[in-house]
Design a protein around this motif. Structure first.
Motif, mmCIF file in Angstrom:
data_model
loop_
_atom_site.group_PDB
_atom_site.id
_atom_site.type_symbol
_atom_site.label_atom_id
_atom_site.label_comp_id
_atom_site.label_asym_id
_atom_site.label_seq_id
_atom_site.Cartn_x
_atom_site.Cartn_y
_atom_site.Cartn_z
ATOM 1 N N ASP A 26 0.941 -1.259 -0.011
ATOM 2 C CA ASP A 26 -0.031 0.169 -0.024
ATOM 3 C C ASP A 26 0.729 1.341 -0.094
ATOM 4 O O ASP A 26 1.884 1.062 0.668
ATOM 5 C CB ASP A 26 -0.711 0.028 1.379
ATOM 6 C CG ASP A 26 -1.918 -0.993 1.246
ATOM 7 O OD1 ASP A 26 -3.130 -0.689 1.120
ATOM 8 O OD2 ASP A 26 -1.396 -2.300 1.354
ATOM 9 N N ARG B 292 -2.149 -1.011 -3.502
ATOM 10 C CA ARG B 292 -3.279 0.051 -3.432
ATOM 11 C C ARG B 292 -2.604 1.188 -3.110
ATOM 12 O O ARG B 292 -1.822 1.458 -2.413
ATOM 13 C CB ARG B 292 -4.117 -0.535 -2.439
ATOM 14 C CG ARG B 292 -4.833 -1.987 -2.507
ATOM 15 C CD ARG B 292 -5.931 -2.273 -1.416
ATOM 16 N NE ARG B 292 -5.434 -2.339 -0.129
ATOM 17 C CZ ARG B 292 -6.036 -2.774 1.017
ATOM 18 N NH1 ARG B 292 -7.315 -3.087 0.525
ATOM 19 N NH2 ARG B 292 -5.472 -2.831 2.035
ATOM 20 N N HIS C 118 -3.593 5.053 -1.642
ATOM 21 C CA HIS C 118 -4.588 6.041 -0.984
ATOM 22 C C HIS C 118 -4.030 7.284 -0.764
ATOM 23 O O HIS C 118 -3.026 7.837 -0.097
ATOM 24 C CB HIS C 118 -4.201 5.456 0.532
ATOM 25 C CG HIS C 118 -4.528 3.820 0.777
ATOM 26 N ND1 HIS C 118 -6.041 3.290 0.900
ATOM 27 C CD2 HIS C 118 -3.568 2.807 0.757
ATOM 28 C CE1 HIS C 118 -5.384 1.987 1.026
ATOM 29 N NE2 HIS C 118 -4.363 1.677 0.817
#
Length: 500
Positions: free
Chosen positions: A289, A307, A309
Motif C-alpha cells: 500500500d 493499493r 491511498h
C-alpha cells in the motif's frame, strides 16, 4: 599512441540481435574489417551495414581458399597461415597510425569465429577488447523453442568436420549436442546421429534468424544444397523427461490470523525516480500500500499489485493513523513524502501517531532534501553553518517564526527557508525579508529554487534587498546567504568553509 582493436560479435544474422555495444563500436570505428570467401560477399558486413557510416575505411579480408585445393608449398594450412599473417599486418598498419579497428565476426568472435586468428596475432601488441555475441547455437535453440540443457545435463558442441566415428561416439555420451559446419559434411553427420541412436531426436536448423531460415527434423533433410550456415541440434532430454502432470487443486487453508505489518516512511527526493535512493526504491517495490499526499503518491510508478491511498495535504494526522491501521492488518505500507520525510514532512506525524500502535514497526527511509538539491544547483551556499526554517505559521505562531528568523540572522547563519509562500500566505515572506534586513546587508545573496528536479525547474540568484516576494510560491525554496556567502562571475553561489 596506437589505436585500439575490437573483435565484435554480430550474433546469428538478424541485425536486431546485434548488441548495443557492438552497434556503437561499429559506428565509431575508423576501420571496419570483415572476412569473406573468394566471391567477396561478406555476411558479417551485411549484418553490420545498418550501423556503419560513410567515410569509414573498409578492409576486406578475402580468403585465398575455402574448401578447394591449393598449390601453396605449405598446403592448405600454409596458405591460411600466410593469409592471416598478411591480414594482421594490414590491420597493424591502421593500429600503428592510431586508428580504431573493429573486426566483424558472425555469432561470437571467439566461438569458431574468424576474428580469433587476428586476436592471436595482435592482442599482445595493441589494446584489445572482445565483445561477445549471440551464438548460432543459442539462436537455433530459440528458433526451435527447445532448451539446450537443464539442471546438470551436459552440452557438447562438435564441428561436423570430425570423422564420423568420433562424432557418433561423442553423440552417444552426451545429453545435448550441437553439430556445427554442416555443408558438405551433412551426410556424414546424419549417419553419425543414426549410428549413435539419436537421429529421431535431432533437428536441423538452417540460417537461424536470417532470411531463408528453415527448421526440420534432421532425418527428413535432403543433403543436396545444405549450406555451411546450418547446424544439427540435439536438445535437452529434460524437455521430454521432466514435464510434470498437473497438480491437484490443494484444499483451501484456513486464513491466518492477522499479523502486524510495517510502516516505512519514504523520502522521494525532490522529483522523479533518478532522485530516489536504492533503499527508497526497495521500500516502494515491496510495499502493498502507498499512502500520501496525492501529488506525491502520483510520483511513484503505478503497480496494479499495490493499493494507492491519496489524501489531501492538510490531513497528516489522519493519514498517519490510516497507514498504521493498514499495517496492523498485516499490510506493508509506504508513507511517501517529497524530499526527506523527516524534514517538515510525514515522519514526525507517523511516529507521533505510532504511540497508539505499539505492535506496528515504523522505519524512516531518508531522501534528498529540497535544500540540498537547490544548494547543489546553485553551487555550495550551505558550505558553512546553516539552519533550516519553515515560514508556515499554520502549526506554530508567527511570533515563533519571527523570533527564530531574527536569531538566525544575528548568528550570521545561512538560512534554507521552506514553505515561503502560498495562495493564502502572502504577507509572511515580505515580513521575513524585512526582519532579515535588520541584520543582513541588502546585497546578501539569495537563491530561489523552484520545482527543482522537475521539467519546469528554475534557479534564480538575486539579493536580499532585491528579493521580489511576488516571484515566490509554494513550489519554491529560498537560501539566504550569510555575510561570507559569495557569487562568482559565472553566477555560482558558495559559502567558504573558513569563517573570518
Amino acid at each position: 599512441m596506437s589505436g585500439r582493436l575490437y573483435g565484435v560479435g554480430l550474433g546469428p544474422g538478424d541485425p536486431e540481435l546485434v548488441t548495443v555495444k557492438t552497434a556503437r563500436l561499429i559506428g565509431e570505428a575508423d576501420v571496419v574489417a570483415y572476412h569473406a570467401a573468394r566471391h567477396g560477399r561478406s555476411i558479417a558486413r551485411s549484418i553490420a551495414l545498418p550501423y556503419m557510416r560513410e567515410g569509414q575505411v573498409e578492409e576486406l579480408l578475402q580468403y585465398p581458399v575455402t574448401t578447394e585445393t591449393t598449390d601453396h608449398p605449405g598446403g592448405y594450412q600454409g596458405a591460411l597461415d600466410d593469409f592471416y599473417a598478411g591480414c594482421a599486418a594490414r590491420l597493424a598498419a591502421h593500429l600503428d597510425a592510431g586508428r580504431t579497428v573493429v573486426v566483424l565476426s558472425e555469432g561470437d568472435p571467439l566461438f569458431y569465429g574468424s576474428y580469433m586468428h587476428m586476436h592471436k596475432r595482435l592482442a599482445h601488441r595493441y589494446p584489445t577488447e572482445v565483445v561477445p555475441g549471440v551464438t548460432s547455437v543459442s539462436a537455433a535453440s530459440a528458433v526451435l523453442g527447445r532448451p539446450l540443457v537443464e539442471r546438470d545435463e551436459v552440452l557438447t558442441v562438435l564441428p561436423g568436420t570430425l570423422p564420423g566415428e568420433a562424432l557418433a561416439e561423442r553423440l552417444r555420451g552426451t545429453d545435448s549436442a550441437a553439430v556445427m559446419k554442416l555443408g558438405r559434411s551433412f551426410t556424414k553427420v546424419r549417419d553419425a546421429f543414426a549410428e549413435a541412436g539419436r537421429l529421431d531426436d535431432a533437428w536441423y536448423v538452417e540460417r537461424a534468424t536470417m532470411g531463408g531460415e528453415r527448421v526440420a527434423p534432421l532425418k527428413d533433410v535432403d543433403p543436396e544444397g545444405v549450406p555451411y550456415f546450418s547446424l544439427a541440434l540435439l536438445s535437452s532430454p529434460a524437455e521430454r523427461a521432466f514435464v510434470p502432470e498437473p497438480a491437484p487443486e490443494p484444499a483451501p487453508e484456513p486464513a491466518p490470523a492477522a499479523a502486524a505489518g510495517e510502516v516505512v516512511v519514504v523520502g522521494l527526493g525532490p522529483a522523479g525516480r533518478p532522485w530516489l535512493t536504492p533503499e527508497a526504491q526497495e521500500a516502494l517495490a515491496t510495499a502493498t500500500d502507498l499512502v500520501g499526499y496525492g501529488p506525491y503518491v502520483d510520483r511513484v510508478e503505478p503497480n496494479p499489485r499495490q493499493r494507492r491511498h491519496r489524501t489531501d495535504n492538510r490531513v497528516e494526522a489522519e493519514r498517519a493513523r490510516h497507514a498504521l491501521e493498514l499495517a496492523g492488518e498485516g499490510r506493508r505500507v509506504a508513507v511517501v513524502s517529497s524530499g526527506d520525510p523527516g524534514v517538515f514532512a510525514m515522519a514526525s506525524a507517523v511516529l507521533e501517531a505510532a504511540a497508539d500502535f505499539p505492535d506496528v514497526p515504523v522505519r524512516v527511509v531518508p531522501g534528498l532534501t529540497a535544500a540540498q538539491v537547490v544548494a547543489a544547483r546553485a553551487g555550495a551556499p550551505l558550505g558553512h553553518d546553516h539552519c533550516v526554517i519553515s515560514l508556515s505559521d499554520i502549526l506554530k505562531p508567527w511570533e515563533v517564526v519571527a523570533e527564530r528568523l531574527s536569531a538566525a540572522a544575528r548568528a550570521d547563519l545561512v538560512l534554507a527557508i521552506y514553505n515561503p509562500a502560498s495562495r493564502s500566505r502572502t504577507w509572511q515572506l515580505p515580513a521575513a525579508r524585512d526582519l532579515l534586513l535588520e541584520h543582513r546587508d541588502p546585497g546578501t545573496p539569495v537563491v530561489i529554487g523552484r520545482a527543482v528536479g522537475g521539467p519546469d525547474e528554475s534557479v534564480t540568484v538575486t539579493s536580499l534587498g532585491e528579493l521580489d516576494p511576488a516571484a515566490v510560491d509554494m513550489r519554491c525554496l529560498l537560501i539566504v546567504g550569510s555575510s561570507t556567502t559569495r557569487v562568482t562571475g559565472a553566477g555560482v553561489v558558495y559559502t567558504p568553509r573558513r569563517y573570518p
